[in-house]
Design an enzyme around this catalytic site. Sequence first.
Site, short mmCIF file in Angstrom:
data_model
loop_
_atom_site.label_atom_id
_atom_site.label_comp_id
_atom_site.label_asym_id
_atom_site.label_seq_id
_atom_site.Cartn_x
_atom_site.Cartn_y
_atom_site.Cartn_z
N ASP A 152 0.82 -1.20 0.00
CA ASP A 152 0.00 0.00 0.00
C ASP A 152 0.86 1.27 0.00
OD1 ASP A 152 -2.69 1.31 0.41
OD2 ASP A 152 -1.69 2.00 2.24
N GLU A 209 1.51 -0.16 -4.90
CA GLU A 209 0.51 0.86 -5.20
C GLU A 209 1.24 2.20 -5.10
OE1 GLU A 209 -3.15 3.49 -3.68
OE2 GLU A 209 -1.79 2.48 -2.30
#
Length: 590
Positions: free
Chosen positions: A261, A296
Amino acid sequence: MPSSFPVHGAHPHDDAVTFRVWAPAADAVALELKDGPSLALSETEGGLFARTTDAAAPGTRYQFRLDDDEPFPDPASRHQPEGVHGPSEVVDPTAYDWGDADWAGVAREDLVVYELHVGTFTEAGTFDAVREQLTYLRDLGITAIELMPVHGFPGARNWGYDPAAWFAPARTYGRPSALRRLVDAAHQTGLAVVLDVIYNHLGPDGAYLNAFGPVLTDTHETPWGAAVNLDDEGAEGVRRFFVDNALHWLREYHIDGLRLDATHALHDESEPHFLAELSTAVDNHIDGPERFLIAEDSRNQSLLVQPRDADGHGLDAVWSNDLHHQLRVFTAGDTQGCYRDFQGTTTDDIATTLRDGWFFRGGHSEHVGGPRGTDPAPVDRTQCVVFIQNHDQVGNRPAGNRLTDDVSPATYRALSVLLCVVQEIPLLFMGQEWAASTPFQFFTDHNDEIGPRVIEGRTEEFADVSGFAGDVPDPQAKATFERSVLDWDEPRRPPHDGVLALYHDLLALRPQLGDEMRVDAHSDTTLLLERPPVQIIVNLKGAAQVDMPSALTAILHTEQSGYAVAPQPPAVSADAVSFSRAGAVVLGAA
């Protein structure tokens, strides 16, 4: 990484358990066993304290006491049966009898990823309930499921991005054995499992890791406040903790890949970069089928996926946002926030992104306030993950509305074709394949002190997006969560069954497509893609006519009666295809 991996947590062996915890600021660390003795741990090296005892066994609940403080759960707990504030439980990772010995993994170029949230994917909201849908996903044409974060979070419901117990699957989804059953069944069904993990910030409640050492630093700032300490004093222990966490998921749970993330928030000015250290550790410590590290990251940085011997970080793939943003602007007319950079998007721009992997490569970004991106030339298209929806792009809208709320059904079908036939790795967000009508809203279950601050924080974060200043669904309300649960009756009835049939046929076609792709803008609304043995014409809006690229015949189009409720089929002649509205045609040999 030390050769004694796994480093952190409680590790049963023989008739004893070895406990290790990183607590560099403590003078003394004691192991508090529930209904048992209090045992002093010995300091070993690098701020680690350890103790082996036969007074504990799998199932034993325990906590750690630092000096004279109150006892805390283990930051590397494998299970938190009473929630993130309660005692930890010793779990034996070797007790599960795996049945995936023949699992060979999925090659990167064959990935078709399905992102899902365990709590809202089914009515039951458990790992076992996800397991019951694996055959459906395989038959749809999915090759990998991506689980939004499952590590322990405060309360009974959460997106998962408020991490508190990094090593422990959330108890609301099931015990650790239930997650193992899910992964095992996925492999035996032919599906890989990717897990979303968070190393860029700590959750606001229950993240006791910060009490054990210098996990945060004021040297860098992130949208969540102080950054995770990757390059300041004490960073070695922090880095070791998160690398150990990644290895734990890959080894103890047979996870096939990690979606990292917000890697743009992993501030690290040291050498090697944390991400390079992580990819090195995976290469050195994980055997068996190929594993994936997927970033990401909105920066369009090629170094993320370049080999370490070429000064890259050695990751396998990166989420590429540009295509999504371009398509939203072109078809739905988005103008705010990150979409400011894509105003005036043309089909030439979209073709450029599909050819190269991303669009911004150093040009000025109004949203960023400076240059954004690098040259994508060194990046393979199968290192780019693309999408027309994902949890962020849906859930971070004020009402959690999906793309189908903002474009016509015909346009949605055309965009779906484009996503499924490109060379990049396609990612679907749960329910997308049947045009689910349920929103995916932002939900939490924090305590009375933190809860009211959640909506304030989101309002500040999205200050430049209209709607967040108005009547936004209350993240703390259980109804907000309940509205986000998929309705599995929908795909059985129109118009959802037709969209599902389209996705099924597109994903069945995908393995037949060649390794090469050519894409051109044919007009200001149409794209022409060549992926031998087929050619695809996508019209993104309005009426259009496209000269037939060769002596081919239509083998699939988005206005077939099985896909559309009120079809308006394109006219396909020997020399042209004419659209009356948005749509797509797949052409092949007669």
